[in-house]
Design an enzyme around this catalytic site. Structure first.
Site, PDB file in Angstrom:
ATOM      1  N   HIS A  18       3.736 -24.510 -32.374  1.00 38.33           N
ATOM      2  CA  HIS A  18       3.905 -25.507 -33.446  1.00 38.33           C
ATOM      3  C   HIS A  18       4.894 -25.031 -34.520  1.00 38.33           C
ATOM      4  O   HIS A  18       5.532 -25.853 -35.164  1.00 38.33           O
ATOM      5  CB  HIS A  18       2.536 -25.883 -34.030  1.00 38.33           C
ATOM      6  CG  HIS A  18       1.684 -26.608 -33.012  1.00 38.33           C
ATOM      7  ND1 HIS A  18       0.316 -26.555 -33.006  1.00 38.33           N
ATOM      8  CD2 HIS A  18       2.039 -27.391 -31.940  1.00 38.33           C
ATOM      9  CE1 HIS A  18      -0.142 -27.284 -31.983  1.00 38.33           C
ATOM     10  NE2 HIS A  18       0.890 -27.788 -31.330  1.00 38.33           N
ATOM     11  N   SER A 101       0.188 -31.282 -31.726  1.00 39.14           N
ATOM     12  CA  SER A 101       1.608 -31.669 -31.751  1.00 39.14           C
ATOM     13  C   SER A 101       1.842 -33.118 -32.206  1.00 39.14           C
ATOM     14  O   SER A 101       2.748 -33.366 -33.009  1.00 39.14           O
ATOM     15  CB  SER A 101       2.277 -31.386 -30.405  1.00 39.14           C
ATOM     16  OG  SER A 101       1.555 -31.953 -29.344  1.00 39.14           O
ATOM     17  N   GLU A 119      -0.821 -39.143 -22.891  1.00 36.51           N
ATOM     18  CA  GLU A 119      -2.075 -38.389 -22.695  1.00 36.51           C
ATOM     19  C   GLU A 119      -2.851 -39.069 -21.582  1.00 36.51           C
ATOM     20  O   GLU A 119      -3.194 -40.238 -21.693  1.00 36.51           O
ATOM     21  CB  GLU A 119      -2.876 -38.336 -24.006  1.00 36.51           C
ATOM     22  CG  GLU A 119      -4.265 -37.744 -23.885  1.00 36.51           C
ATOM     23  CD  GLU A 119      -4.315 -36.351 -23.241  1.00 36.51           C
ATOM     24  OE1 GLU A 119      -3.612 -35.438 -23.696  1.00 36.51           O
ATOM     25  OE2 GLU A 119      -5.060 -36.194 -22.243  1.00 36.51           O
ATOM     26  N   GLY A 145       2.395 -37.584 -17.928  1.00 34.51           N
ATOM     27  CA  GLY A 145       3.479 -37.202 -18.835  1.00 34.51           C
ATOM     28  C   GLY A 145       4.823 -37.024 -18.149  1.00 34.51           C
ATOM     29  O   GLY A 145       5.873 -37.319 -18.721  1.00 34.51           O
ATOM     30  N   ASP A 165       4.053 -29.946 -22.526  1.00 33.91           N
ATOM     31  CA  ASP A 165       3.016 -28.953 -22.820  1.00 33.91           C
ATOM     32  C   ASP A 165       1.777 -29.207 -21.955  1.00 33.91           C
ATOM     33  O   ASP A 165       0.711 -29.570 -22.461  1.00 33.91           O
ATOM     34  CB  ASP A 165       2.680 -29.056 -24.328  1.00 33.91           C
ATOM     35  CG  ASP A 165       1.660 -28.040 -24.775  1.00 33.91           C
ATOM     36  OD1 ASP A 165       1.480 -27.015 -24.086  1.00 33.91           O
ATOM     37  OD2 ASP A 165       1.034 -28.275 -25.833  1.00 33.91           O
TER      38      ASP A 165
HETATM   39  C1  LIG Z   1      -2.176 -28.154 -23.754  1.00 30.25           C
HETATM   40  S1  LIG Z   1      -2.855 -29.726 -24.073  1.00 30.25           S
HETATM   41  C2  LIG Z   1      -1.716 -30.474 -25.175  1.00 30.25           C
HETATM   42  C3  LIG Z   1      -1.679 -29.910 -26.549  1.00 30.25           C
HETATM   43  C4  LIG Z   1      -0.720 -30.612 -27.483  1.00 30.25           C
HETATM   44  N1  LIG Z   1       0.599 -30.781 -26.893  1.00 30.25           N
HETATM   45  C5  LIG Z   1      -0.589 -29.868 -28.785  1.00 30.25           C
HETATM   46  O1  LIG Z   1       0.331 -29.027 -28.902  1.00 30.25           O
HETATM   47  O2  LIG Z   1      -1.368 -30.117 -29.697  1.00 30.25           O
HETATM   48  C6  LIG Z   1      -2.504 -30.592 -22.593  1.00 30.25           C
HETATM   49  C7  LIG Z   1      -2.999 -32.038 -22.590  1.00 30.25           C
HETATM   50  O3  LIG Z   1      -2.432 -32.697 -21.455  1.00 30.25           O
HETATM   51  C8  LIG Z   1      -3.390 -33.641 -20.959  1.00 30.25           C
HETATM   52  N2  LIG Z   1      -2.984 -33.906 -19.571  1.00 30.25           N
HETATM   53  C9  LIG Z   1      -3.373 -33.305 -18.429  1.00 30.25           C
HETATM   54  N3  LIG Z   1      -2.651 -33.759 -17.381  1.00 30.25           N
HETATM   55  C10 LIG Z   1      -1.787 -34.678 -17.872  1.00 30.25           C
HETATM   56  C11 LIG Z   1      -0.753 -35.476 -17.298  1.00 30.25           C
HETATM   57  N4  LIG Z   1      -0.483 -35.428 -15.988  1.00 30.25           N
HETATM   58  N5  LIG Z   1      -0.044 -36.282 -18.120  1.00 30.25           N
HETATM   59  C12 LIG Z   1      -0.308 -36.348 -19.438  1.00 30.25           C
HETATM   60  N6  LIG Z   1      -1.275 -35.623 -20.042  1.00 30.25           N
HETATM   61  C13 LIG Z   1      -1.999 -34.787 -19.275  1.00 30.25           C
HETATM   62  C14 LIG Z   1      -4.700 -32.944 -21.151  1.00 30.25           C
HETATM   63  O4  LIG Z   1      -5.773 -33.887 -21.185  1.00 30.25           O
HETATM   64  C15 LIG Z   1      -4.493 -32.213 -22.485  1.00 30.25           C
HETATM   65  O5  LIG Z   1      -4.948 -33.007 -23.554  1.00 30.25           O
END
Ligand SMILES: C[S@@+](CC[C@H](N)C(=O)[O-])C[C@H]1O[C@@H](n2cnc3c(N)ncnc32)[C@H](O)[C@@H]1O
Length: 280
Positions: A18, A101, A119, A145, A165
């Site tokens: 971050h 984020s 998400e 994503g 991420d």
């Molecule tokens: C590491 S966390 C994200 C943290 C966030 N980017 C932050 O920095 O605050 C990863 C997230 O991706 C979601 N996720 C898992 N597979 C995914 C996909 N194929 N596409 C989008 N989101 C996904 C999970 O539910 C989780 O909330």
């Protein structure tokens, strides 16, 4: 999809990621022209560090807890700490809430900037929608994503940032990232890309860097943070970010905050910046 970021919110990896995110957004804000942000794996946006899940791991205390009250943060890191403090209101000695984020991006958007967040987890998607609230500048998608790298790029603004991420639950996540970056870069070669990855075993990371260096993408750096100089670990011992098209002076800014951040987190921690491709 077992991964829930609430167990890890505000840990050393979030702090490092971050800080870089805020630096890049700050760079984009220096020109009046609107920018676009895509956060492919967004999480829930705001994390309650007093929740049972966060308390169970205690990771936030060893991350944001170590920098929250520091008054000696270099300006490049102070802006990030101020955002976390703002999410908590005045007078707290330790943070109760941690902005993820999407919350950080929202706090740095200007009137005409745009933000798309993806998400896939149904509960986390709902929570994210609630926490970001109705905002004409923001679009939230319950979708994969990596698909957004196709549907959202290139943005009409032609300037901006993509954060990738993922949770790294899948064993082929490095390959998925590479494939996603290839497609995205073809569509939008001037975008700034931040690709987060864990460092548990150094071999897959070295492979990832090697493949990236041969992709024909001219400007790539890797910024890494490790808690201790170990080889393979079961627990997360380090993390890194691939930054494609790093903004001017980002490397210098990272070099300026690296020793401060490492010192604040742990005596054995280290921050390193490597050039993966190009002359920077
Ligand atoms: C590491 S966390 C994200 C943290 C966030 N980017 C932050 O920095 O605050 C990863 C997230 O991706 C979601 N996720 C898992 N597979 C995914 C996909 N194929 N596409 C989008 N989101 C996904 C999970 O539910 C989780 O909330």
């Amino acid at each position: 999809m077992n991964y829930r970021h609430i167990y890890h919110a505000g840990n050393f990896a979030d702090v490092f990621k971050h800080i870089v995110l805020v630096m890049v957004l700050d760079h984009l804000r220096q020109k009046d022209k609107p920018f676009f942000v895509l956060d492919t794996h967004a999480g829930i946006g705001l994390y309650d560090l007093e929740s049972e899940e966060a308390q169970k791991t205690g990771e936030a205390q060893a991350g944001i807890g170590m920098v929250y009250e520091r008054t000696d943060a270099p300006p490049e890191a102070k802006q990030y700490v101020d955002i976390v403090r703002h999410a908590n209101g005045k007078g707290r000695k330790a943070p109760r809430f941690y902005p993820g984020s999407p919350a950080i991006v929202k706090s740095m958007l200007r009137r005409n900037d745009r933000f798309t967040a993806g998400e896939l987890h149904p509960d986390d998607f709902k929570t994210l929608k609630k926490s970001l609230g109705a905002d004409m500048r923001i679009r939230i998608e319950k979708t994969d994503g990596y698909g957004l790298l196709k549907s959202q790029l290139p943005p009409p603004e032609r300037r901006g940032l993509v954060l990738v991420d993922p949770p790294f639950e899948a064993t082929d996540e490095f390959d998925r990232m590479l494939k996603g970056l290839r497609e995205a870069y073809k569509r939008w070669p001037t975008g700034i890309y931040i690709l987060w990855y864990p460092v548990k075993d150094t071999a897959p990371v070295a492979d990832f860097h090697r493949v990236l260096s041969g992709e024909g993408i001219p400007k790539i750096i890797a910024a890494e943070f490790s808690l201790s100089p170990q080889g393979f670990t079961e627990k997360l011992n380090g993390c890194g970010m691939i930054i494609v098209n790093p903004p001017w002076m980002l490397r210098e800014h990272l070099e300026a905050i690296g020793p401060w951040l490492a010192g604040a987190i742990s005596e054995s921690a280290r921050c390193t910046i490597k050039e993966i491709a190009g002359e920077l």
